[in-house]
Scaffold this active site. Sequence first.
Site, short mmCIF file in Angstrom:
data_model
loop_
_atom_site.label_atom_id
_atom_site.label_comp_id
_atom_site.label_asym_id
_atom_site.label_seq_id
_atom_site.Cartn_x
_atom_site.Cartn_y
_atom_site.Cartn_z
N HIS A 425 26.19 12.86 -8.35
CA HIS A 425 25.24 13.81 -8.41
C HIS A 425 23.96 13.39 -9.13
CE1 HIS A 425 26.15 14.85 -12.71
NE2 HIS A 425 27.42 14.67 -12.47
N CYS A 444 32.46 12.23 -13.45
CA CYS A 444 31.62 12.20 -12.19
C CYS A 444 30.66 11.07 -12.60
CB CYS A 444 30.98 13.57 -12.22
SG CYS A 444 32.16 14.97 -11.50
#
Length: 533
Positions: A425, A444
């Site tokens: 992301h 992440c």
Amino acid sequence: MIQALARRLSVVALASFLFSATPLVAQSGGGALQQAIAGEVARDAALREFYASRNYAPIWVSGSGADKRRTKALFDALGKAGDHALPAASYRVDDLTRAVRAASGVSERAKVEVALSRAFSDYAQDVQSGVLIPSRVTSEIDRAAPRRGQAATLAAFVKSSPSGFLRALPPQTDQYEHLIKEKERLEKVIGAGGWGAKVSGGTLKPGMSSAQIPVLRARLARLGYGRASNSAAYDADLQQEVAKFQRDHGLSPDAVVGPGTMSELNKTAAERLSQVVVAMERERWMNFPLGRRHVWVNIPDFHVKLIENGRVTFETRSVVGQNRRTHRTPEFSDVMEFMVINPTWNVPYSIATKEYLPMLKKDPNAVSHLQLLDKNGNRVSRASVDFASYSSSNFPYRLKEPPNDGNALGLVKFMFPNTHNIYLHDTPSKSLFARGQRTFSHGCVRLADPFDFAYALLKGQSSNPKATFQKRLSTGRESVVMLEDPPRVHLVYRTAIGQPRGAAHYRPDIYGRDAAIFSALTKAGVSLRAVGG
């Protein structure tokens, strides 16, 4: 080294003997031998399955030309097991040698037949799929190595060219080949005594003069950077070589020899060889097609690449998980199915309770950018909640952040749904990409250039990827874009990266996983070699 060479010569001599001599097996009836083999494999389900499928006929000791070729090829391969950083002693080549030479009766020959099949199976599995089971080393590696069944492997071997089959078992990748060459190079360095004196003392900077600078020059030269000299001045030429070393080792190329650079400079050849050995094992764990189009996320390299038809078509810097048990980025592979433009951040329960709940207990209006929701998704007024009465075990609410420029996920996320809840992301924290070691996330992977990554992913399904993406982005509304050519995603951990020319590039073992794997390999019988001359 001399013992290893003698052992290899002994294996070669034995293979030659087996190939040329008339085996004693030919002297007795096949039926008795088949019955004896059946008895030997009775309690081994895999071997029983294989031999039953061929009525217990031997594949090693019948005396046929085919059996001779298979036996010779196997002993040749076992003699070179150390070249692949495998536990050579575990294949018991010396015991096999004595057993083959001593076999005279049907019972002994049946035992040799089965022993050779077991040695073949062990070697084939190790060199093709790895010595270790990844998840047994650490649960942070969620990867199932491609292990072919023992019976199926033996059946395929019997139908193939023996030497060709064995040569095709290891990974047939450029990277594996580069690592083998680096392994050979480092073994020679160790045999020659290493890279000389280590650099010591404080930080060394351009413009300085120090007694340690000739030591630095000498060590760099042995590592392949510049030439040694007695000059104590940190001049422009030395600055250039230090910066090159830093780039090759994933460090900020500022030419300052501080603690990080000095630590990497002072790694021994044996330490580097251990990294290469681990990288070879990891390559075997991924001995399967990576995909015509795939995303390569090398965690300790802090970079993400899009690779299409063997060519890197996009690359960007990344931020990965912190070195904490609950935050380390795991290793696994999956398929990237879609991207979400203007994403909502649904705060993971662990973050909500461990990080935000203590803040809300002190101040109910803390983290005001997050919405409080009940279990049905209805928004809840913070004034109506007694946060002090809840803990991480009974907090009944969810937190979410609607799409906005400051959203923790940035303006786009790339999804490959998985049990780890890991994805790639954007991020509003752009300054972190200027750091050398980028371990800052909860697990992440954050991208420095997420928009360009999106354009690269969309180029096959849109004549104007940028316009397609920007149109969705400009609405400010959450939007899902399915990928028509979904790439495989591989989150990997490679601290030794083989190069087509010259020495490998290295990265720090940020999570200590390589150390754990090398320890497990050592316990399995893998050892480092030194080669003289």
